[in-house]
Design an enzyme around this catalytic site. Structure first.
Site, PDB file in Angstrom:
ATOM      1  N   LYS A 163       0.864  -1.177   0.000  1.00 55.61           N
ATOM      2  CA  LYS A 163       0.000   0.000   0.000  1.00 55.61           C
ATOM      3  C   LYS A 163       0.904   1.232   0.000  1.00 55.61           C
ATOM      4  O   LYS A 163       1.874   1.299   0.779  1.00 55.61           O
ATOM      5  CB  LYS A 163      -0.891   0.007   1.245  1.00 55.61           C
ATOM      6  CG  LYS A 163      -1.906  -1.134   1.291  1.00 55.61           C
ATOM      7  CD  LYS A 163      -3.067  -0.894   0.344  1.00 55.61           C
ATOM      8  CE  LYS A 163      -4.200  -1.886   0.600  1.00 55.61           C
ATOM      9  NZ  LYS A 163      -5.311  -1.740  -0.349  1.00 55.61           N
ATOM     10  N   LYS A 262     -13.284  -8.197  -6.862  1.00 51.62           N
ATOM     11  CA  LYS A 262     -13.781  -8.470  -5.510  1.00 51.62           C
ATOM     12  C   LYS A 262     -15.276  -8.719  -5.648  1.00 51.62           C
ATOM     13  O   LYS A 262     -16.001  -7.839  -6.132  1.00 51.62           O
ATOM     14  CB  LYS A 262     -13.537  -7.268  -4.594  1.00 51.62           C
ATOM     15  CG  LYS A 262     -12.065  -6.941  -4.403  1.00 51.62           C
ATOM     16  CD  LYS A 262     -11.874  -5.679  -3.580  1.00 51.62           C
ATOM     17  CE  LYS A 262     -10.389  -5.422  -3.359  1.00 51.62           C
ATOM     18  NZ  LYS A 262     -10.130  -4.126  -2.691  1.00 51.62           N
TER      19      LYS A 262
HETATM   20 MG   LIG Z   1      -7.005  -2.265  -4.090  1.00 52.06          MG
END
Ligand SMILES: [Mg+2]
Length: 371
Positions: A163, A262
């Site tokens: 991240k 997702k």
């Molecule tokens: Mg992502």
């Protein structure tokens, strides 16, 4: 198939340590579990958009109330021939893919049980074991991050995801590439940048990353197409793809070379499979992403990840990665270091412990067929 009863439970699960991304730091993960009964069969599924509308416009609270007051009553007691017809029945309602995904997952899981077929087989997968990746949140210390990556490499993880956010990015990427010249890794920007950072993205090309995930606005496709045309690093879309239609627009406009799928974000397994198939036809890489679900939701991800065009290792985590106590027992574990295995059983292998659910429940409701 007909749903006779839905038990809807909103939960908030405390993380072992905060998950730090470009959109903030989070100490809990909010999701909704649904226990669906159909003519004597019974399954648990999950949809997890987080506690607050920070990843997307939905939250676990909005999903709970939409399921209790709108989507649940709209489907309960009615007969559906297949999962596609359920989603079609919900199509008069706009948006809210995480809430719709919960209904979609109920039907897929029940179909798996009724056909006595593992869910991944029902989806059309032949594999039963796939490698997964290692993920690291934004860290204050580059040395700490490098130490974590070294551990992941020792275990054998085939790729690493980091991240990043403005101010905590290029220096990190440079250090990782210098320390690990052959590492397959990518960064997830969680929509934290704009085209004003074009020179930064061009600079990142020199570090030969596998992709840069969701660099621009969470709702954008066209600026990603402008970016992809000007950089070598493949752009991966996550937040921007909220439906099959978004995926079609992204592919048609050459906005990305990779899509992170997702199930909650795109409206469920039916849409996930359609996007997977679209990517296969168009030569777009895809992989399964995570919303830090409990083991119930992770079970759905594991089954989905067996489809053949998921060629980049998934974000699927063992229970102990984020939670002191997951909701499922037995907990989700990695096999042989960095693999997940699909269940050999119909979708009954990821059943939550109801005492654990009770400890994490925010609110719950039950709706039944009154006809
Ligand atoms: Mg992502």
């Amino acid at each position: 198939m007909r749903l006779d009863r839905l038990k809807i439970v909103q939960v908030s699960l405390p993380l072992i340590r905060p998950w730090r991304t470009a959109y903030g730091d989070h100490g809990t993960v909010g999701g909704v579990l649904v226990n669906a009964c159909s003519e004597g069969d019974d399954v648990w599924v999950e949809s997890t958009p987080f506690d607050h509308p920070i990843f997307c416009p939905e939250s676990s609270t909005s999903v709970f109330f939409n399921l209790r007051d709108i989507f649940g009553p709209h489907v309960i007691g009615k007969n559906f021939d297949n999962t596609a017809s359920v989603i079609n029945h919900l199509s008069s309602f706009r948006g809210n893919p995480f809430a719709k995904a919960a209904i979609d997952h109920c039907f897929w899981a029940l179909e798996s049980v009724k056909q006595h077929k593992p869910l991944h087989k029902l989806l059309g997968a032949e594999r039963h074991k796939v490698p997964v990746g290692a993920d690291f949140e934004v860290m204050d210390s580059i040395d700490d991050l490098l130490a974590h990556i070294a551990q992941a490499i020792d275990i054998g993880f085939p790729r690493v995801k980091l991240k990043v956010r403005p101010g905590n990015d290029t220096e990190v990427i440079r250090a990782v590439r210098k320390a690990f010249p052959d590492l397959v890794f990518h960064v997830d920007c969680n929509g934290g940048y704009s085209l004003d950072s074009l020179s930064t993205f061009k600079e990142w090309d020199r570090y030969a990353m596998a992709m840069v995930e969701q660099p621009l606005h969470h709702n954008d496709i066209l600026e990603h197409a402008q970016l992809q045309a000007q950089i070598e690093t493949p752009v991966c879309l996550d937040e921007s793809v909220k439906s099959v239609r978004d995926a079609e627009l992204a592919v048609r406009n050459k906005a990305c070379k990779v899509i992170n799928i997702k199930p909650g974000r795109v409206g469920g397994l039916t849409a996930s499979k359609a996007i997977h198939d679209l990517c296969a036809d168009e030569g777009v890489t895809c992989w399964v992403g995570s919303m830090l679900e409990s083991g119930v939701g992770a079970g759905i991800l594991i089954e989905l990840a067996m489809l053949p065009n998921f060629t980049y290792p998934a974000d699927i985590f063992p229970s102990t990665r984020f939670y002191h106590q997951d909701l499922v027992s037995p907990q989700i574990e990695l096999q042989d270091g960095f693999y997940v295995k699909a269940s050999t059983q119909p979708f009954t292998g990821y059943v939550p412990n109801e005492d654990q659910i009770a400890q994490q429940t925010v609110r719950s409701a039950e709706i039944t067929d009154q006809s």
